[in-house]
Design an enzyme around this catalytic site. Sequence first.
Site, short mmCIF file in Angstrom:
data_model
loop_
_atom_site.label_atom_id
_atom_site.label_comp_id
_atom_site.label_asym_id
_atom_site.label_seq_id
_atom_site.Cartn_x
_atom_site.Cartn_y
_atom_site.Cartn_z
N SER A 1 2.19 -3.03 -2.56
CA SER A 1 2.18 -4.26 -3.23
C SER A 1 1.29 -4.35 -4.44
O SER A 1 0.53 -5.44 -4.56
CB SER A 1 1.71 -5.08 -1.96
N SER A 2 1.44 -3.40 -5.36
CA SER A 2 0.83 -3.65 -6.55
C SER A 2 1.27 -4.88 -7.29
O SER A 2 0.51 -5.75 -7.87
CB SER A 2 0.88 -2.38 -7.31
N SER A 3 2.42 -5.53 -7.43
CA SER A 3 2.98 -6.58 -7.74
C SER A 3 2.20 -7.89 -7.13
O SER A 3 1.91 -8.54 -7.83
CB SER A 3 4.54 -6.72 -7.72
N TYR B 1 17.41 -3.33 -3.29
CA TYR B 1 16.53 -4.65 -2.25
C TYR B 1 17.37 -5.79 -2.27
O TYR B 1 17.77 -6.32 -1.15
CB TYR B 1 15.27 -4.67 -2.74
N ASP C 1 4.37 -9.77 1.31
CA ASP C 1 3.28 -9.03 0.82
C ASP C 1 2.22 -10.07 0.11
O ASP C 1 1.13 -9.71 0.21
CB ASP C 1 4.02 -8.49 -0.52
N GLU D 1 7.54 -14.27 -8.34
CA GLU D 1 8.46 -12.99 -8.31
C GLU D 1 9.86 -13.20 -8.22
O GLU D 1 10.64 -12.55 -8.71
CB GLU D 1 7.91 -12.05 -6.98
C1 GLA Z 1 8.98 -5.41 -0.16
C2 GLA Z 1 8.99 -7.32 -0.43
C3 GLA Z 1 8.62 -7.72 1.05
C4 GLA Z 1 9.54 -7.00 2.27
C5 GLA Z 1 9.20 -5.65 2.27
C6 GLA Z 1 10.17 -4.89 3.16
O1 GLA Z 1 7.56 -5.22 -0.06
O2 GLA Z 1 8.16 -7.65 -1.26
O3 GLA Z 1 8.88 -9.05 0.99
O4 GLA Z 1 10.78 -7.68 2.43
O5 GLA Z 1 9.75 -5.36 0.87
O6 GLA Z 1 9.65 -5.30 4.43
#
Ligand code: GLA
Length: 384
Positions: free
Chosen positions: A124-126, A220, A170, A158
């Site tokens: 989660s750097s973003s 995704y 995140d 985002e």
């Molecule tokens: C990414 C997304 C989250 C989540 C995960 C999977 O990190 O930003 O919202 O869906 O993937 O759990």
Amino acid sequence: MNIENLERRFSDIYGHSPQSVYFAPGRVNLIGEHIDYNGGRVFPCALDFGTYMCVSSRNDGKISMRSLNMPSGLLSDNDNISDKKNDWTDYPAGVFVEFSGLGYSGKGFDILYWGNIPARAGLSSSASLEVVTAVMLDDVYASELGRKEIARLSQRAENGFVGMNCGIMDQFAVAFGARNMAIALDCSTLDYELVTLDMDGYGLVIANSNKHHELVSSEYNTRRMESEAALEILRSKYGISHLCELSSRQLAESASMFRDDRIFRRARHAVSENERVTKAIACLKEGNLAGFGRLMNESHASLKCDYEVTGREMDILAEEALKIEGVLGSRITGGGFGGCTVSLVKKENIERFVSVLGETYKLKTGLKADFYVADIGDGARKLK
Ligand code: GLA
């Protein structure tokens, strides 16, 4: 890099000292993957590393952004910050645009970011970059949005500006993290509970595969659409608004409604993962780490076979980890298609774990993994 060094770098670049410094962590998700956007429960925690942001105000209304991690920068006024650049500046720019939509705009800033979250590793750097920017703007404009709105607004940035259709997990974890606590978050209501990570001689070890998939965001978004397709099929029968409202039994009874096995498997992952999260939270509260570890392993298997977001390198990391003494569980963490695993390892075995898994992984993939023992830290905040 410490804060004093970062402030010095700011002064070198801008010719004056920063007025404030903010921080937002990265996150690791313990269990509950790809179900935040399916109305499920997730169980992430904030890390003690993240993104630092030094800021001072400017009186020409322009916004200058640089990062010590990235070569490109941005000098923009409040109007053209809303032009997408297709680089890292889109994450903070999206947050500026969201604030502007709420009527908070006009101020100018000199900004310098630096972060120690490995990029594109699923930590989660973003979200960290978005939330640190939102916390700064909330402070400077005295908007008092509150942490939930900061998380939601960052997610909107985002989704809308960057174009990655992520869920709320995140941004929420980055905003709400607490030292030595995991966050049991119900993504359909945003109700949450902090659960103490009582690990009794065990530690969480993150293994970075250093494998990056080029198509993360499109894959995704495809998974999200497949989940919606599954929901569409089930909605008429059950009147649900999220896949995670169903039980595994209900889904099994509805299997014949699916013509496409792939869509059925996507739903089976969501429903079973949500049930695993509930059990995992109970295991942690009871001090049943072996049970917690087993659920982590089941989660990985489901992400591999039903949701298909792991890939060879991640499977090797998670599956080889289980062959090493002192390991109770191991699974991919984050969005998938590369990135990191998180493993529950007896503390006295961690050193051996790192060397054995690192060697096996190198042998099988030719890639070098990096390892971090996860220290669970606090959420986003102003440092000075
Ligand atoms: C990414 C997304 C989250 C989540 C995960 C999977 O990190 O930003 O919202 O869906 O993937 O759990």
